[in-house]
Design an enzyme around this catalytic site. Structure first.
Site, PDB file in Angstrom:
ATOM      1  N   CYS A 124       0.819  -1.231   0.000  1.00 33.17           N
ATOM      2  CA  CYS A 124       0.000   0.000   0.000  1.00 33.17           C
ATOM      3  C   CYS A 124       0.848   1.275   0.000  1.00 33.17           C
ATOM      4  O   CYS A 124       0.327   2.357  -0.254  1.00 33.17           O
ATOM      5  CB  CYS A 124      -0.957   0.014   1.175  1.00 33.17           C
ATOM      6  SG  CYS A 124      -2.086  -1.370   1.181  1.00 33.17           S
ATOM      7  N   HIS A 266      -3.273   7.063   3.333  1.00 30.57           N
ATOM      8  CA  HIS A 266      -3.688   5.803   2.720  1.00 30.57           C
ATOM      9  C   HIS A 266      -5.094   5.447   3.201  1.00 30.57           C
ATOM     10  O   HIS A 266      -5.371   5.437   4.409  1.00 30.57           O
ATOM     11  CB  HIS A 266      -2.697   4.703   3.089  1.00 30.57           C
ATOM     12  CG  HIS A 266      -3.144   3.346   2.658  1.00 30.57           C
ATOM     13  ND1 HIS A 266      -3.575   3.091   1.375  1.00 30.57           N
ATOM     14  CD2 HIS A 266      -3.254   2.184   3.335  1.00 30.57           C
ATOM     15  CE1 HIS A 266      -3.924   1.824   1.286  1.00 30.57           C
ATOM     16  NE2 HIS A 266      -3.743   1.247   2.460  1.00 30.57           N
ATOM     17  N   ASN A 296     -10.173   0.011   0.309  1.00 26.42           N
ATOM     18  CA  ASN A 296      -8.710   0.090   0.333  1.00 26.42           C
ATOM     19  C   ASN A 296      -8.193  -0.443  -1.010  1.00 26.42           C
ATOM     20  O   ASN A 296      -8.289  -1.636  -1.284  1.00 26.42           O
ATOM     21  CB  ASN A 296      -8.177  -0.754   1.496  1.00 26.42           C
ATOM     22  CG  ASN A 296      -6.657  -0.718   1.600  1.00 26.42           C
ATOM     23  OD1 ASN A 296      -5.972  -0.331   0.663  1.00 26.42           O
ATOM     24  ND2 ASN A 296      -6.140  -1.136   2.745  1.00 26.42           N
TER      25      ASN A 296
END
Ligand code: ACO
Length: 345
Positions: A124, A266, A296
């Protein structure tokens, strides 16, 4: 060093990587919390209150990360008004194949010629790592323009029976064009803070399929090829690491937390974004949140949030924007820029 690079140095203005355009792409299939609740022991209420996510997009069967990356890349090039770059860097942990990398195929499909093209695997945090790599490539005079893409199809590695992970991740892609410019112009990436801690590599993992746990054949346990995450421990690391990294970056750039106009973290969990905002001393309403709509999306998370922030007019030209990301590895990274007056397609 290229002629342009030496010319820029000779003007006395410090050479920097400058954001020229942003493009995104999402698959057409929306997956709501209600849909997941029909086949998993979960509920819309649990997902919303524990994560903030209401829906996500999953690629149709047959659509791969490279397809989403090519769409986002096309749009970023259009947004930047250019038809060529000197390099393509693709951040992804769901590449089309283990070998070769996905970036060369994307570069070819974008008809960018024989430019260098490679993947970055930092989960990520991959997009921030890719921005840093592109900025270094530009600073060294190796390239004038770089296409940086974050693209993922996590739906292809999720265990459909695992409620811990299936409700969280979505597919998507975002891309930017960075071009050599001056460090004092809007859009210049002002600095980076990057880090990793491999002692915690097992908190986020796809156990099998690499050289450590090789694929054997039909006797393989399919679940070993699916994504796993120890959510609670990851949560704590995410807040700590992104908080420390953001503070280090702010110190490096010389900004106070209060002076940050937009905080783009994030998009893993709205509770993480709130905890981070509180820890850093940035008003919660300055945090850009789009995870409610996209979930996500790992390496695509930051560019998708930037695009949504601009489209919703939360991010405006002249704003001080802080970005921070965290992912498996563990890896993390932060960067900052003054938002430029650019197109978002
Ligand atoms: N529906 C209903 N119940 C669930 C679900 C679900 N989808 N998922 C878990 N639960 C249950 C658990 O089984 C547990 O039950 P128990 O108490 O009976 O054992 C209970 O809910 C609480 O589980 P927790 O794991 O403690 O839930 P938590 O509040 O921590 O939320 C979550 C889980 C959303 C995963 C959170 O921990 C999180 O967001 N973690 C961070 C994720 C992150 O930052 N990722 C970034 C990197 S991702 C990457 O790099 C690819």
């Amino acid at each position: 060093m290229t002629d342009e690079a030496s010319a820029n140095t000779s003007t006395g203005r410090q050479r920097a990587a400058v954001l020229r355009g942003l493009g995104t792409h999402l698959p057409s299939r929306t997956v709501t919390n209600e849909e997941l609740s029909q086949r998993l022991d979960t509920s819309d209420e649990w997902i919303r209150t524990r994560t903030g996510i209401r829906q996500r997009y999953w690629a149709e069967q047959g659509t791969a990360t490279g397809d989403l990356a090519t769409e986002a890349g096309t749009r970023a090039l259009k947004a930047a008004g250019c038809d060529g770059v000197d390099a393509v860097i693709l951040a992804t942990s769901t590449p089309d194949h283990h070998c070769p990398g996905t970036a060369p195929d994307v570069a070819a499909r974008l008809e960018l010629g024989t430019v260098p093209a490679f993947d970055i695997s930092a989960v990520c945090a991959g997009f921030v790592y890719a921005l840093a790599t592109a900025a270094g490539t530009i600073a060294a005079g190796i390239a004038e323009r770089v296409l940086v893409i974050g693209a993922e199809t996590y739906s292809t590695i999720l265990d459909p029976q695992d409620r811990n992970t299936s409700v969280i991740f979505g597919d998507g892609a975002g891309a930017v064009v960075l071009e050599a410019g001056a460090a004092d112009e809007p859009g210049a990436l002002l600095g980076f803070d990057l880090g990793s801690d491999g002692r915690y590599k097992d908190l986020i993992t796809v156990p099998a399929g690499g050289s450590r746990q090789r694929a054997q054949g039909p006797e393989d346990d399919p679940s070993q090829f699916c994504f796993t995450m120890q959510g609670k421990q990851v949560f704590t690391h995410a807040v700590t690491r992104m908080g420390e990294s953001s503070e280090a970056l702010l110190g490096r750039v010389g900004w106070s937390a209060e002076s940050v106009d937009r905080f783009v973290g994030h998009q893993a969990n709205v509770r993480i974004l709130h905890a981070l905002s509180d820890q850093l001393g940035i008003d919660r309403d300055r945090a850009v949140v789009n995870l409610d709509r996209v979930g996500n999306t790992s390496a695509a998370s930051i560019p998708l949030a930037l695009a949504d922030g601009v489209n919703s007019k939360e991010i405006k030209a002249g704003d001080r924007v802080l970005m921070t990301a965290f992912g498996g590895g563990l890896t993390w990274g932060s960067t900052a820029l003054i938002w430029p007056d650019i197109n978002v397609v």
